[in-house]
Each structure stands twice: as C-alpha cells, then as structure tokens.
Design an enzyme around this catalytic site. Structure first.
Site, PDB file in Angstrom:
ATOM      1  N   SER A   1     -10.014  -1.155   7.107  1.00 22.90           N
ATOM      2  CA  SER A   1      -9.353  -0.885   5.831  1.00 22.90           C
ATOM      3  C   SER A   1      -8.567  -2.043   5.247  1.00 22.90           C
ATOM      4  CB  SER A   1      -8.442   0.343   5.961  1.00 22.90           C
ATOM      5  OG  SER A   1      -9.217   1.511   6.061  1.00 22.90           O
TER       6      SER A   1
ATOM      7  N   SER B   1      -9.583   1.779   2.811  1.00 20.23           N
ATOM      8  CA  SER B   1      -8.471   2.469   2.157  1.00 20.23           C
ATOM      9  C   SER B   1      -7.458   1.529   1.519  1.00 20.23           C
ATOM     10  CB  SER B   1      -7.773   3.407   3.142  1.00 20.23           C
ATOM     11  OG  SER B   1      -7.153   2.702   4.187  1.00 20.23           O
TER      12      SER B   1
ATOM     13  N   LYS C   1       0.845  -1.185   0.000  1.00 15.90           N
ATOM     14  CA  LYS C   1       0.000   0.000   0.000  1.00 15.90           C
ATOM     15  C   LYS C   1       0.889   1.247   0.000  1.00 15.90           C
ATOM     16  CE  LYS C   1      -3.892   1.867   2.742  1.00 15.90           C
ATOM     17  NZ  LYS C   1      -4.678   1.620   3.978  1.00 15.90           N
TER      18      LYS C   1
END
Length: 493
Positions: A190, A166, A84
């Site tokens: 997330s 996210s 990420k």
C-alpha cells in the site's frame, strides 16, 4: 532573485525548498498558501486530499518566525507534508480511515509519526484520501475508494490509470505537487504500489523501525508507516525523522541498534559498482510486454552501472491469503482496541459497531459491501491458536524466502517489478522495500480485475530486515543514472 512561486513549486525538492527558505526567497506561509491554491485548482479532478489543516497557515507563520528568531530545526522545518487519513493528529483534523462512520472522529493526541514530524518542524498540511479501512473492508472495493472521500484518480490520466494500494491519496497528491511529500501506510503493497503507479519513491520500512502508535491498524505483524516522495533523497530525509523506539509500540524495540536518524548518508550514486542483485523471475511472469521491457531495461542499466546481476534466482513462491485467520485475528483485536478508546460522542467503539453502522447507513457506507469486515468479526481464534497459525503462516518465508535467497547467492537485494504480487513475501516477514521510477507504459492492457497497466511504473528493491541503508543506496544510484520521473500535466475542472 525572485521566484514565480506557482511555477517554481512544481517538482521542487526539500533541499531546494530549504535553500530558498534560508535565503528569504520564500516563506513557509507562502508555500502553504500555494499548495492550498494548487489543491483548490486541480484536486477536484484527482480527489486526493480529504481535508486541509485549518491551522496550517498559522503554523507556517509561527515556524517562519522561529526560523528568524532561533534558526531552523532541520531539513523539514517549514515543509508542508500530507498524512494518510488513518494517521491520528491531535488537532482540528479528523482521522477516519476513509469511512463515513468516523468522518467526525478527532484524535485526542498525535500519532507517533505526527508528533515526530511536528518536532522536526514539518507542517502537517492535511489528510489524504485512501482506500477505506486500508482495503480491508470489502473484496469488491476498487483501489482508492472511500465512502468519506470518493475515488482517488491518477493525475497522469484521471479515470484511466490505476492508482494501486490504499495509500493512493498520498501518492496522487505528491505526484500532482499538492505537498512536498506524504506519509502513507503499508500492510502489503500500500506504499510501494501507489508510489510505483505515480512515478514516485516509496519506502516501506522494516516493521518496527517506525512506530505505528496512533495509526488505525490492520495487521500488527505487517503494518508500517513510511514516506512517499518525489526523490530518493527526500524519502531518506523523511525516514530519518520517523525512526526510534516508542513505548506505545513495543515492536519498535527491535529497531534498537538498527535505526538511523539520518539516512541521507547512504545516498551513494556509485554503489552499484559493488552491488549484487538477484532477479526472481517468477515475479516477472505476469507482466505485459511493455512492463516486462521496462524491467529488462532496468536490469541492463544496473549492469551498465557496474552491478552484478544474478538471473534468475530461485525463491519459494506462496501467495498470501488475504482471508487468512492471522490477519483477520490481528485486525479484529487491534481495531477493537483503537475504536474502544474513541470519545463517547463516537457511534463506533468496536468492529461490531462499525458493521452495524454501515448496515444502518448502507446507501452511503456500503457501496461495495463489507464482506472482509464480516469475515474478521467472525474470527474466533484463541490467542494460542493465533500464535500457532502465525508461526505456520511465516514458515516458508522464514526458511526458504528472502534471507535464504540473499545468503545463498550473496546478494544485496532482490529486484522486483512494481506490482503487488512480488511484495507479499516481504510483507509477511515485515521486511523493507523501496520503489523508484523506471519507465512509462504507453499502451498497457486491462488486467482481469479491470485495472489498466498503462502509465508510470517502478522497480522495487527488497532486502533483509533493517536493510534500509542498502536499499536506499541501490535506489539512489539507479535514480541518478536514469532520472525517469516527470510531473503530470494537470488541468482545472
């Protein structure tokens, strides 16, 4: 035996990859090249990968040679992994949390997560798109959007299905087989939310089990990185590589005596025969008909596999307030610390700098505003006030939440639907969660936020602090009994 690599790479797991690598049927260099080719062909419709590591091919070649010369480092040797975009890598890639304000930011050193992956022989293939600032920028921002990377779409039906949370980029990329697995981060939902919406396994570890050093923060009391993978076994392999105390993150001291370096020993397909699982029905109330049916089918499967189901169990329900002073205080304090250490060439060294940059570049930076950033900047709590509010914030979850319910009913875990609401009580306490595919909603509905409930759906097991071994047992046993996951059908633009 020869491999048709383009077909074989779809849904291949780490164990099969290692077998093929050891037998010389494929090289890591070939794997990296094939994943990059898939990204080039299919990701323009998904928008899940922000950038490819320019050194990925050379790293893979070096690891192939190391395998020949001295053998494998372990199960992640030569395996391509995505991170990420809020996870630092001390290389030529950028770490921006999806923000154009940090689009040129290059970390001076690896995050603890990146360092552990490299040490295990994994190849960091690239950075995945994400909801900007881990969805702590604007209350109007859709899941998966960033000013740097645009909107992540769900590969099972781009443009129609929800991506959730996210870590949407890592989840969409793994679901589409753009990498073997990925590392996401979670504050509240997330990792678990995106994994659920993409037919994947996600593990949100206990806060403190995995170091957050070198990760752009939201909440010191809730943030944690964790694996997103296609199988429970792959996720367990990844988790074992990431654990361990770290001087850069003092919270990891709490994991001493609770952490393992190999979670695959907990892959017990028969564990449900001795399991006791509670069903907190409050968290099922908002489900549409199809997703409720998926949950009921999962409960029946657990019973058939031998589990004792306690239904319902009573748990205190109190929704998390995302505008809470505690979270805003932690975000402002820790983001200021992260930004302050960026090189002088960066235009942003504080939350105030970030807000001003966004205002000065509003056409590209403020499509959805920044009301959450402004609220955090306005926080004026003292340290003592913060400590007192944090104690109040956690009072009910601590006294009448997960521990209370698990002990009262003598449970191994709670069974939750794979949507975000049921995850808040675990998030507050920093407790672990694991999700595993459970079914596909064919029709779904459009909820009040405009998000479709159609598509992949998962169940979530929730337990006490450092109960990852038990949660992995439960998830693996359910996975092996059902095997719901299948890959999306991709098309090129």
């Amino acid at each position: 035996m020869s491999l048709n690599l383009r077909e074989w790479i779809v849904e291949v797991d780490i164990t099969k990859l290692q077998t093929a690598l050891e037998e010389g049927l494929v090289t890591s260099e070939e794997l990296v090249a094939e994943y990059i080719d898939r990204i080039d062909r299919y990701d323009p419709r998904i928008n899940s990968v922000l950038e490819i590591n320019p050194d990925a091919i050379s790293i893979a070649r070096s690891l192939d040679q190391e395998r020949l010369d001295s053998g494998s480092r372990g199960m992640l040797h030569g395996i391509p992994i995505l991170l990420k975009d809020n996870i630092d890598t001390g290389d030529k890639m950028h770490t921006s949390a999806g923000s154009v304000a940090l689009a040129g930011s290059v970390a001076s050193q690896d995050s603890a997560v990146a360092a552990k992956l490299r040490s295990a022989g994994a190849i960091i293939l690239g950075k995945a798109n994400m909801t900007e600032w881990s969805n702590f920028m604007s209350s109007y921002m859709p899941a998966g959007y960033s000013s740097r990377g645009g909107l992540v779409l769900n590969p099972y039906n781009p443009g129609e299905l929800f991506v959730s949370g996210s870590s949407s980029g890592p989840a969409a990329a793994v679901a589409a087989n753009f990498a073997t697995a990925a590392i996401g981060t979670e504050t509240a939902g997330s990792i678990i939310g995106p994994a659920c919406q993409h037919f994947l396994v996600g593990i949100k570890p206990t806060v403190g089990l995995v170091s957050r050093a070198g990760i752009i923060p939201i909440s010191a009391s809730q943030d944690t990185p964790g694996p997103i993978a296609k199988t429970v076994k792959d996720a367990a392999m990844m988790l074992g590589v990431l654990t361990g105390a770290d001087e850069r993150d003092q919270t990891t001291k709490s994991s001493e005596g609770h952490a393992y370096t190999d979670y695959t020993s907990f892959l017990d397909a028969d564990y449900l025969r001795q399991a006791r699982i509670g069903v907190p029905r409050h968290y099922y109330m908002g489900l549409d008909v199809e997703r409720r049916a998926i949950m009921e089918t999962a409960i029946e499967t657990l019973k058939q596999e031998g589990a004792v189901i306690i239904d319902p169990v009573d748990i205190v329900v109190e929704q998390q307030n995302w505008n809470n002073d505690v979270i805003c205080y932690e975000f402002k304090r820790d983001l200021n610390h992260y930004l302050a250490q960026l090189p002088d060439i960066s235009q942003v060294h504080s939350l105030r700098d970030l807000i001003e940059y966004n205002e000065a570049n509003s056409e590209i930076a403020l499509r959805y505003g920044q009301d959450t950033l402004l609220r955090a900047e306005a926080t004026v709590l003292t340290e003592q006030e913060y400590i007192e509010k944090r104690q109040q914030y956690n009072h009910l979850p601590n006294t009448e939440g997960i521990d209370y319910v698990l002990e009262r009913y003598e449970l191994d875990a709670l069974l939750l639907p794979g949507d975000v609401d049921g995850m808040y009580i675990a998030a507050r306490l920093g407790y672990p969660l694991i999700t595993v595919p459970a079914g596909y909603s064919q029709q779904g509905i459009v909820d009040t936020d405009g998000d479709s409930t159609k598509g992949p759906f998962g169940i979530v097991f929730s337990g006490k602090a450092f109960s990852e071994p038990t949660l992995i047992k439960l998830a693996y046993a359910f996975e092996q009994a059902t095997m719901y996951r299948y890959p999306p059908q991709l098309s090129e633009e």
